[in-house]
Write an enzyme that holds these catalytic residues in place. Structure first.
Site, PDB file in Angstrom:
ATOM      1  CD  GLU A  12      37.338 -32.873  29.327  1.00 54.24           C
ATOM      2  OE1 GLU A  12      37.961 -32.316  30.234  1.00 54.24           O
ATOM      3  OE2 GLU A  12      37.322 -34.114  29.173  1.00 54.24           O
ATOM      4  N   GLY A  16      38.003 -30.870  33.752  1.00 56.41           N
ATOM      5  CA  GLY A  16      39.056 -30.045  34.319  1.00 56.41           C
ATOM      6  C   GLY A  16      39.367 -30.398  35.758  1.00 56.41           C
ATOM      7  CB  ALA A  22      34.160 -26.325  32.427  1.00 57.38           C
TER       8      ALA A  22
END
Length: 709
Positions: free
Chosen positions: A132, A109, A70
């Site tokens: 994450e 991502g 991200a």
């Protein structure tokens, strides 16, 4: 040869190469998934579908890697369309093959984009991961559903719950990538693989078309075990169990519904206070390296390092420096001491060889850079010397006098002191501009924190050199000013006093430790004392006895325990009992008897404390002294205090550090607690002027982290 060129967006360039459309992600420095990148990827898929001459789409990253995750610049801001789940689902739904060509980082991502593609080829340097969880989050764009379908339940959950990175070869063996390419050009590898797939008429493979597990009941049993293990290991963390929950839902739900459920759980993680703490820790670690001196000066060259002392700390420092690829010369007072120091270093590498984490050849190569001497003259050509001798200022001054005599001009002279006045040490020699504090934490080759203590006369390039060394050693550096204990140990002394007061007033040390562990620490303060050795704190108390404020309350319980020779794990008992060398202690009735006797001597009538009140007092003392440390400039910003405690003192990362925690519960509440406790002991519980000022102004500590905002 490429044909017509166009731009899907500023961050994703597309060009035709025969029957292929190649989309190149270009968002320096790490191709983060900004709104522009997401938009460009979506447009590239649409363009490939719309062009009848295009038979396949290749996705590749420019520069350092594929997509590193991200865009951190978008954290905490409203998401701009298109969303990443929308992009990933559109990639997977493409009627034409989509090939992801991976090199460097393909993380978070970025890996979710790659898993949504139909085929994946990787260069040997590719690093794949779904980290994450380290930010209090979980994969939210299909990762919890596509990863198990591609690589199996257990490997996928290991990847997501650990947050670790996986190399290309491991990813190939796990089924996460289909092929490893030679060379250094990901785009070229992707084009060649796409051409091969078209020539062989390979059918599109969508992860979502496969069941999450072949044997549903066996998968349920596996998930039950993983959930129990995760609950134990994650100790109250929110997002790890949400990852397991999302995967489990995929056993029963249709793929599209499982994706929707994953997003629902992801948004719960976004709203969690833990996420805010972990994101703060993430940014603080990156901000803490920005010291004034690193902007003002270039570091000196360091290729060789001297270490004075071969005990536990000196040997650990030597290992950390050797691991960074530098040469080390250890100096000890005599041959037997030097032999013990060498053995301490060799023991670390012998252990790595025994565990299969290092070859015998690699061990020999490292130790070839390690030498020793009983004379300081061996350091005459050394670039930087770190003193790690006994914590006595006269002993350290004697060492520095020798270094002043033998070291070359421009050599950096560092002390590893935990408490002592580095200005006084620097003033004792002819080159105070070269003297700096490098406070390592034990074991020095493992603990990440390095306090860089900046005395008044030091040159800016010496401070810059210390920060550069920390980078080479893979340490997290925090700039600290000179005072007794610097940042960490100064604050530790205060909250440890608060813990001692709690025990004399009625809590047992075991109550205090349990409450602190429940807050999120791996160990309580009395367990830490036993691990470090009670004699260390005892020596500090005796050193400071002459300057102790006679009005201040002084709890003597720890002294009574030390007087019996009970120093913790190394002596088999301290605050706890350690029978037969046990690592985990058990409560000691004799310690409780000592505490009772001390309460009677001090005229204290014991009372009960709840776990909540224990934590309130413990944290109020820590936060208040942290505020004083910032106010006095010992720490540059509150975030420097946070990083110190996250990496050196076991503060629960999901709470972000003591100053971030104070912001999260409200500084007005912290100040109210301190004023309440001050009614019992106004000398100890003096509110920090900075804390009072911030509450009065309606500001928080974070406002001091970004003064220009």
């Amino acid at each position: 040869m490429p044909s017509s060129s166009s731009a899907a967006s500023a961050a994703v360039r597309t060009h035709r190469q025969g029957a292929l459309l190649v989309a190149t992600i270009s968002n320096p420095p790490v191709n983060a998934l900004s709104a522009d990148v997401r938009r460009g990827l979506l447009q590239a898929v649409e363009a490939a579908e719309a062009d009848p001459e295009v038979r396949a789409l290749v996705l590749a990253g420019e520069g350092r890697g594929f997509i590193a995750g991200a865009d951190i610049r978008e954290f905490g801001k409203p998401a701009l369309p298109p969303s990443l789940p929308e992009v990933c689902n559109r990639i997977e739904a493409s009627g034409k093959p989509v090939i992801a060509a991976l090199h460097g980082p393909a993380l978070g991502g970025g890996l979710e984009v790659a898993m949504a593609a139909h085929f994946r080829i990787a260069l040997a340097d590719a690093k794949l991961g779904l980290p994450e969880v380290q930010l209090g989050l979980m994969p939210g764009s299909g990762g919890t559903q596509r990863a198990p379908r591609l690589m199996g339940l257990k490997p996928a959950l290991d990847l997501m719950l650990s947050g670790r990175h996986m190399g290309a070869q491991e990813a190939l063996e796990a089924g996460l990538v289909d092929r490893i390419a030679e060379g250094s050009q990901a785009e070229a590898a992707g084009v060649a693989y796409a051409q091969y797939l078209l020539a062989s008429r390979a059918a599109i493979r969508r992860a979502g078309d496969s069941p999450l597990a072949a044997d549903i009941e066996a998968a349920r049993a596996t998930l039950k075990e993983i959930a129990a293990d995760t609950a134990k290991k994650s100790r109250g963390l929110f997002s790890p169990l949400k990852i397991v929950e999302a995967v489990e839902a995929g056993l029963d739900l249709p793929f599209a519904e499982a994706l929707w459920n994953e997003r629902r759980l992801f948004l719960q993680c976004i709203d969690s206070p833990q996420r805010a703490g972990l994101i703060h820790a993430f940014f603080a670690e990156r901000e803490v390296v920005k010291a004034p001196e690193t902007r003002a000066a270039k570091p000196r060259q360091v290729a060789s390092v001297g270490v004075i002392g071969g005990g536990t700390m000196g040997a650990g420092i030597a290992v950390a420096v050797l691991d960074a690829g530098l040469s080390v010369t250890m100096v000890e007072r005599d041959e037997p001491s030097l032999a013990r120091g060498r053995a301490n270093v060799e023991k670390v590498y012998d252990g790595l060889v025994q565990k299969g984490r290092m070859t015998a050849e690699a061990r020999a190569a490292v130790l070839a850079r390690f030498g020793g001497s009983t004379g300081y003259a061996a350091l005459s050509g050394t670039d930087l010397v770190i003193e790690a001798v006994f914590e006595d200022i006269e002993v350290k001054k004697a060492v520095f006098a020798e270094l002043d005599r033998v070291c070359k001009p421009g050599a950096v002279l560092a002390t590893n002191t935990s408490y002592l006045d580095i200005d006084a040490i620097a003033a004792s020699i002819s080159r105070p501009q070269d003297v700096i504090g490098l406070h390592f934490f034990s074991p020095a080759n493992i603990m990440k924190l390095l306090e860089i203590v900046v005395p008044s006369k030091v040159s800016a390039d010496v401070v810059a050199t210390a920060f550069e060394l920390a980078k080479k050693l893979k340490k997290v550096p925090v700039r600290a000013g000179v005072c007794d204990g610097f940042i960490g140990n100064r604050i530790l002394a205060k909250y440890r006093q608060a813990a001692d007061y709690l025990v004399e007033d009625g809590a047992s040390p075991y109550d205090v430790d349990e409450a602190v562990r429940a807050f999120g620490y791996p160990m309580g303060p009395f367990q830490v004392s036993d691990l470090a050795g009670g004699d260390i704190g005892w020596a500090t108390r005796k050193r400071k006895a002459a300057t102790r404020d006679p009005r201040a309350r002084y709890v003597q319980i720890a002294d009574r325990i030390c007087e019996r020779g009970w120093f913790g794990q190394k002596t088999g008992r301290g605050w706890y009992l350690y029978p037969q060398g046990a690592r985990a202690g058990t409560p000691d009735p004799e310690v409780l008897a000592i505490i009772d006797a001390e309460r009677q001597r001090a005229g204290v009538k014991p009372r009960k404390f709840s776990a909540e009140e224990i934590v309130r007092r413990y944290m109020a003392a820590m936060i208040n002294e942290g505020a004083n440390v910032v106010r006095e400039g010992i720490a540059l910003r509150p975030l420097d205090v946070d990083v110190t405690f996250l990496y050196g003192y076991g503060f629960p990362r999901f709470r972000g550090g003591p100053m971030k925690y104070a912001d999260s519960i409200g500084l007005d509440r912290v100040l109210a607690d301190i004023r309440e406790f001050a009614q019992e002991d106004p000398l100890f519980w003096q509110p920090s002027p900075l804390l009072v000022e911030l509450v009065t102004q309606g500001r928080n500590f974070d406002s001091l982290n970004h003064p220009a905002d």
